[in-house]
Motif scaffolding. Sequence first.
Motif, mmCIF file in Angstrom:
data_model
loop_
_atom_site.group_PDB
_atom_site.id
_atom_site.type_symbol
_atom_site.label_atom_id
_atom_site.label_comp_id
_atom_site.label_asym_id
_atom_site.label_seq_id
_atom_site.Cartn_x
_atom_site.Cartn_y
_atom_site.Cartn_z
ATOM 1 N N TYR A 58 0.927 -1.143 -0.120
ATOM 2 C CA TYR A 58 -0.002 -0.124 0.046
ATOM 3 C C TYR A 58 0.987 1.268 0.013
ATOM 4 O O TYR A 58 0.470 2.126 -0.878
ATOM 5 N N LEU A 59 1.828 1.340 0.660
ATOM 6 C CA LEU A 59 2.744 2.476 0.937
ATOM 7 C C LEU A 59 3.607 2.575 -0.211
ATOM 8 O O LEU A 59 3.878 3.823 -0.887
ATOM 9 N N ILE A 62 1.240 4.445 -2.706
ATOM 10 C CA ILE A 62 1.463 5.877 -2.338
ATOM 11 C C ILE A 62 2.543 6.457 -2.988
ATOM 12 O O ILE A 62 2.564 7.658 -3.268
ATOM 13 N N TRP A 63 3.871 6.004 -2.678
ATOM 14 C CA TRP A 63 5.055 6.347 -3.054
ATOM 15 C C TRP A 63 5.200 6.670 -4.654
ATOM 16 O O TRP A 63 5.507 7.741 -5.140
ATOM 17 N N GLY A 111 -3.281 2.126 -2.492
ATOM 18 C CA GLY A 111 -2.067 2.930 -2.205
ATOM 19 C C GLY A 111 -2.107 3.921 -3.168
ATOM 20 O O GLY A 111 -2.193 5.394 -2.987
ATOM 21 N N TRP A 117 -6.604 5.221 5.197
ATOM 22 C CA TRP A 117 -5.826 4.287 5.990
ATOM 23 C C TRP A 117 -6.564 3.332 6.869
ATOM 24 O O TRP A 117 -6.533 2.087 6.909
#
Length: 144
Positions: A58-59, A62-63, A111, A117
């Motif tokens: 997920y992160l 986002i990245w 993400g 979240w």
Amino acid sequence: MTAAALVTLFLAALGAATILPFQSEVVFTAMQLGGDYPVWLLVLVASVGNTLGSVITYLMGIWIERFRDRRWFPFTPAQIERAQRWYNRWGLWSLLLTWAPFGDAIALAAGILRTPWPVFLVLVTIAKTGRYILLALATAGLVG
């Protein structure tokens, strides 16, 4: 009974929920059949590891999304818009499928598309824990 075996299960479960080619089911089943650990502990360790693996994915989503305007970015704006429409309709509930082999892509999309979240964490935890409970029941059925 050693902590190293539980760490191995945790790492296998974590890796299985990322883009890495891991399989945690074999480790989980072998440990359950070995009988050295209570099943609830195996479910807990595997579920936490697998959920954390999805959090990492997920992160990553986002990245990587911050690079959407780069030429090398793997998705076109039209593809992202289409995915956003689909995800806005079905996406949240598709997080319950993150236990499946294609679940990594769902976590990554969550993400990229900025799924809230708390919602992500609750649904993925349900999916991952349910997966290991069913695996434990299936394994117990093989021996029982």
